[in-house]
Design an enzyme around this catalytic site. Structure first.
Site, PDB file in Angstrom:
ATOM      1  N   ARG A  50      -0.643  -0.117  -2.802  1.00 21.07           N
ATOM      2  CA  ARG A  50       0.222  -0.492  -1.687  1.00 21.07           C
ATOM      3  C   ARG A  50      -0.619  -0.813  -0.457  1.00 21.07           C
ATOM      4  O   ARG A  50      -0.915   0.071   0.347  1.00 21.07           O
ATOM      5  CB  ARG A  50       1.193   0.641  -1.361  1.00 21.07           C
ATOM      6  CG  ARG A  50       2.047   1.082  -2.546  1.00 21.07           C
ATOM      7  CD  ARG A  50       2.828   2.336  -2.194  1.00 21.07           C
ATOM      8  NE  ARG A  50       3.631   2.813  -3.305  1.00 21.07           N
ATOM      9  CZ  ARG A  50       4.360   3.929  -3.283  1.00 21.07           C
ATOM     10  NH1 ARG A  50       4.362   4.682  -2.188  1.00 21.07           N
ATOM     11  NH2 ARG A  50       5.058   4.289  -4.345  1.00 21.07           N
ATOM     12  N   ASP A  52      -1.443  -1.953   3.228  1.00 16.16           N
ATOM     13  CA  ASP A  52      -0.684  -1.801   4.466  1.00 16.16           C
ATOM     14  C   ASP A  52      -0.366  -3.147   5.101  1.00 16.16           C
ATOM     15  O   ASP A  52      -0.909  -4.185   4.714  1.00 16.16           O
ATOM     16  CB  ASP A  52      -1.476  -0.965   5.472  1.00 16.16           C
ATOM     17  CG  ASP A  52      -1.589   0.492   5.061  1.00 16.16           C
ATOM     18  OD1 ASP A  52      -0.765   0.950   4.249  1.00 16.16           O
ATOM     19  OD2 ASP A  52      -2.504   1.177   5.566  1.00 16.16           O
ATOM     20  N   TYR A 109     -12.727  -2.538  -2.068  1.00 14.66           N
ATOM     21  CA  TYR A 109     -12.317  -3.127  -0.794  1.00 14.66           C
ATOM     22  C   TYR A 109     -13.535  -3.594  -0.003  1.00 14.66           C
ATOM     23  O   TYR A 109     -14.629  -3.040  -0.134  1.00 14.66           O
ATOM     24  CB  TYR A 109     -11.571  -2.096   0.061  1.00 14.66           C
ATOM     25  CG  TYR A 109     -10.141  -1.824  -0.336  1.00 14.66           C
ATOM     26  CD1 TYR A 109      -9.090  -2.550   0.230  1.00 14.66           C
ATOM     27  CD2 TYR A 109      -9.832  -0.834  -1.264  1.00 14.66           C
ATOM     28  CE1 TYR A 109      -7.774  -2.289  -0.118  1.00 14.66           C
ATOM     29  CE2 TYR A 109      -8.516  -0.566  -1.620  1.00 14.66           C
ATOM     30  CZ  TYR A 109      -7.487  -1.296  -1.039  1.00 14.66           C
ATOM     31  OH  TYR A 109      -6.190  -1.043  -1.385  1.00 14.66           O
ATOM     32  N   ARG A 195      -9.512   2.276   6.277  1.00 19.74           N
ATOM     33  CA  ARG A 195      -9.516   1.953   7.706  1.00 19.74           C
ATOM     34  C   ARG A 195      -9.962   3.156   8.539  1.00 19.74           C
ATOM     35  O   ARG A 195     -10.634   2.997   9.569  1.00 19.74           O
ATOM     36  CB  ARG A 195      -8.144   1.466   8.126  1.00 19.74           C
ATOM     37  CG  ARG A 195      -7.793   0.090   7.536  1.00 19.74           C
ATOM     38  CD  ARG A 195      -6.320  -0.237   7.734  1.00 19.74           C
ATOM     39  NE  ARG A 195      -5.949  -0.206   9.133  1.00 19.74           N
ATOM     40  CZ  ARG A 195      -4.680  -0.144   9.560  1.00 19.74           C
ATOM     41  NH1 ARG A 195      -3.685  -0.111   8.695  1.00 19.74           N
ATOM     42  NH2 ARG A 195      -4.422  -0.125  10.857  1.00 19.74           N
TER      43      ARG A 195
END
Length: 257
Positions: A50, A52, A109, A195
């Site tokens: 999921r 963001d 990522y 993040r």
């Protein structure tokens, strides 16, 4: 009922994340609407993760099930119906128990920081012009490989059973273009984890935190100890890993344009 995997990509700027939201458009909703229209039956899809709001994906996978025959030009049909900032690249049958989220064994990522304002990449990179010592950021990032519990980098309100993640790659790359790119790969990630890690490592790069203090933040298992989360626009999901058996069906029965 046959289960299919979709391979896709999207620019997340205009979306409230991957998952359906009651108050905003999501990538999941866009795809489900298109598939339901094409197959003339309600279609629900499940993504590998999921992302963001505002986060991008160069590679994302999702699965859906249907008993309807797939049109020959399914991919072309989907891409003609969805917005230009979402693209479907492939669709193929998998085993009934293959799951886009739970069968995945890794996620990779990248977080891209531009050292100057770039109008051609607005919304795709985080513009950060303050001085950074990348060597210190890399030294701190290497500490991530020595830990398992990352509660300090997880959003407080989350429904996970464990904060444990196996990180196998975490480093900063100084590119010739001037960009500074953070690479991180793990078996799973917590909500907001990448993040939060990037934001805290930026504090190390500015000299506001030492490597030892970064290590102590991880051990504290307290989100309040870590730095502010870096903005969403610099983050992209670039690879989702699966066991080779998941893709075995492609060789014999691949859905093509």
């Amino acid at each position: 009922m046959t289960r299919y995997f979709l391979q896709l990509a999207y620019r997340g700027t205009a979306y409230h994340g991957w998952q359906r939201q009651p108050n905003g458009l999501s990538v999941q909703e866009v795809l489900e609407t298109a598939l339901s229209t094409i197959l003339r039956q309600p279609i629900a899809i499940v993504g590998s993760g999921r992302t963001d709001a505002g986060v991008h994906a160069a590679e994302q996978f999702a699965h859906f099930e249907t008993d309807a025959p797939l049109p020959i030009h399914l991919i072309r049909s989907i891409n003609s119906m969805i917005p230009p900032d979402v693209a479907v690249y492939d669709c193929f049958p998998v085993r009934p128990d293959d799951h886009a989220r739970f069968t995945a064994i890794s996620r990779y990522y990248q977080y891209t920081i531009s050292r100057r304002k770039d109008p051609f990449r607005d919304g795709l990179v985080y513009v950060f012009t303050l001085p950074l010592v990348v060597e210190h950021m890399n030294e701190a990032a290497s500490r991530l490989l020595h830990h398992i519990d990352f509660e300090s980098f997880s959003k407080v309100k989350t429904d996970v059973l464990t904060f444990n993640c196996q990180i196998e790659r975490a480093y900063w790359e100084q590119q010739a273009t001037g960009d500074v790119v953070f690479h991180i790969k793990a078996n799973r990630f917590l909500h907001g984890m990448v993040r939060a890690i990037v934001g805290t490592l930026l504090a190390v790069g500015q000299g506001r935190l030492s490597v030892a203090e970064f290590d102590q933040i991880i051990l504290a298992r307290d989100r309040r100890k870590a730095g502010r989360a870096a903005p969403a626009q610099g983050l992209s999901l670039v690879e989702v890993g699966y066991p080779v058996e998941v893709f075995a069906a492609i060789k014999s029965e691949k859905t093509k344009e």
